[in-house]
Design a protein around this motif. Structure first.
Motif, PDB file in Angstrom:
ATOM      1  N   ALA A   1      -1.245   3.914   3.021  1.00  0.00           N
ATOM      2  CA  ALA A   1      -1.458   4.619   1.755  1.00  0.00           C
ATOM      3  C   ALA A   1      -1.157   6.111   1.909  1.00  0.00           C
ATOM      4  O   ALA A   1      -0.531   6.725   1.030  1.00  0.00           O
TER       5      ALA A   1
ATOM      6  N   THR B   1       0.937   3.414  -3.635  1.00  0.00           N
ATOM      7  CA  THR B   1       0.483   4.808  -3.539  1.00  0.00           C
ATOM      8  C   THR B   1       1.587   5.765  -3.954  1.00  0.00           C
ATOM      9  O   THR B   1       1.345   6.736  -4.681  1.00  0.00           O
TER      10      THR B   1
ATOM     11  N   ALA C   1       0.829  -1.207   0.000  1.00  0.00           N
ATOM     12  CA  ALA C   1       0.000   0.000   0.000  1.00  0.00           C
ATOM     13  C   ALA C   1       0.863   1.257   0.000  1.00  0.00           C
ATOM     14  O   ALA C   1       0.557   2.245  -0.678  1.00  0.00           O
TER      15      ALA C   1
END
Length: 454
Positions: free
Chosen positions: A330, A278, A274
């Motif tokens: 994220a 991102t 994540a």
């Protein structure tokens, strides 16, 4: 004032960028896995693991400036920088693999000595290939914004390497436990090959400028003096130092945090994914932000955001579960993306200031010193973090850690990196080189070259 624009072919950017995949993978794998490998697989006490890392990294105090000096004085038919990629890719792979082998020693002292020597060899070869690789950036293009674009290509592969380093090794290894020693070494060999081959792509896909190859060879004293008297370089180095030391600590503590605080060891690869996915997605945003404002302001915005995210982690309760961790991962990826692009994009601009001041360029020394500053800080910060774990009563692979150890992990992953990021922000506030002043510097250099040619 006339703007000097210089565009690089996308294939050249791609060939240069792909070279950073191996460095990023190796750096991330070591940052994330090496400490917990030494404690939970090899069985070293955290204090002895800290000693091995400190001894290995301390050699950089000497070898970085020496190698930077040698690289600046290199003159071959392939250029000053690229030969090191051609002849260094095999040694780089070999020493990386040796880090992940557990020798058949039972003595804690013997194991500590082995990993200290292995880290010593790895860091030497790493410096020998990374210093000339990084020094290619200011030589491939002199344009302020084009350098940000070139760096974004490199950082795309850097983030990809980091993403792979977080996910694939843990998929191959399983969990960091003594019974998986063989799997760890297998991972080391597989990625030794994967990390070293991209250097050949950079060697064959880039070309150095002939005018720089023909420049007079600088002395060591001249190179060090040029760096010391270059104010933009000193501020860029300060930004780099504080920021990447914070990232090193975050990487080292992330698996400890997920395993011993949140109880999410088996989901650690997804959490890391994540962060890096991102970071890859928002990479163009930071290039855009740099174009709309400048590198300094964009960096400040990114680091304030990342600091806030890291501070939240200290308050994160295990009962909140996986979903909250993924969201924060994220969000952290947004700041991590800014770290990768903007800290590296500032350094090459100081090279033109160097040429204007001294009539010569010392890229190798500049990048060697930046690397040195970061490694000095890491050689202190990372062992100190491991020592803090040892002092807190940390127990390797214990199903229940003492409360003092959990608090140490929480503080090391939250407030400590945030304070370091604040140091980087303070340097950025006073960073003296804007897009306009850099363009003016380039125009003065061009005028000087034309006058000399006439």
């Amino acid at each position: 004032m006339t703007k000097i624009k210089e565009r690089l072919a996308p294939l050249t950017k791609l060939a240069y960028g792909v070279g950073d995949f191996g460095f990023a993978f190796a750096d991330t794998a070591i940052g994330v896995l090496f400490a917990i490998f030494l404690t939970d697989v090899v069985g070293l006490r955290p204090s002895l693991a800290a000693l091995a890392i400190f001894v290995g990294k301390s050699w950089d105090y000497v070898n970085d400036p020496i190698i930077g000096y040698i690289v600046d004085r290199t003159r071959t038919r392939w250029g000053r920088r690229r030969p090191y990629l051609l002849f260094g890719f095999i040694p780089f792979g070999l020493v990386f693999a040796l880090l992940w082998w557990r020798p058949p020693f039972e003595s804690q002292a013997a194991l500590t000595a082995y990993y200290a020597v292995a880290f010593f060899l790895y860091d030497t070869i790493l410096t020998l290939v990374t210093t000339p690789f990084f020094a290619l950036t200011p030589e491939l293009t002199q344009d302020y914004d084009e350098r940000t674009s070139l760096t974004s290509y490199r950082m795309a592969f850097s983030l990809l390497g980091g993403l792979v380093a977080f996910i694939v090794p843990l998929m191959m290894i399983g969990t960091m436990r003594p019974e998986n020693t063989g799997r760890v070494f297998q991972m080391g060999w597989v990625f030794a090959i994967a990390c070293s081959l991209p250097l050949l792509v950079t060697f064959f896909g880039t070309r150095e400028r002939a005018e720089y190859v023909l420049q007079e060879q600088p002395s060591l004293r001249e190179s060090l003096k040029a760096a010391w008297n270059n104010r933009p370089f000193l501020f860029a180095a300060g930004i780099f130092l504080f920021t990447w030391t914070a990232v090193d600590i975050i990487q080292t503590m992330l698996l400890f945090f997920l395993k011993y605080r949140m109880g999410l060891e088996s989901e650690s690869d997804i959490v890391a994914g994540a962060v890096f996915i991102t970071a890859l997605i928002v990479l163009p945003f930071w290039v855009w932000a740099s174009l709309k404002t400048d590198k300094r302001k964009s960096y400040i915005y990114g680091m304030v955001f990342l600091s806030v995210v890291m501070m939240i982690l200290i308050f994160l309760d295990p009962s909140l579960g996986f979903n909250y961790v993924i969201v924060l991962a994220a969000l952290a990826g947004v700041g991590v993306s800014a770290v990768h692009v903007l800290t590296w994009a500032m350094i090459p601009d100081a090279v033109e200031v160097d040429e204007l001041q001294n009539g010569a360029r010392h890229e190798g020394m500049f990048y060697a010193l930046v690397s040195l500053f970061k490694k000095v800080a890491s050689s202190i910060a990372l062992p100190t973090a491991l020592l803090a774990l040892d002092w807190s009563g940390f127990l390797s692979n214990a199903p229940q850690q003492p409360e003092s150890a959990v608090w140490a992990i929480r503080i090391l992953i939250g407030p400590v990196p945030s304070v370091l990021l604040l140091g980087g922000i303070l340097f950025a506030i006073y960073y003296p080189l804007s897009r306009e002043s850099h363009a003016e510097t380039r125009e003065q250099i061009m005028a000087r070259r034309e006058a000399a040619a006439d």
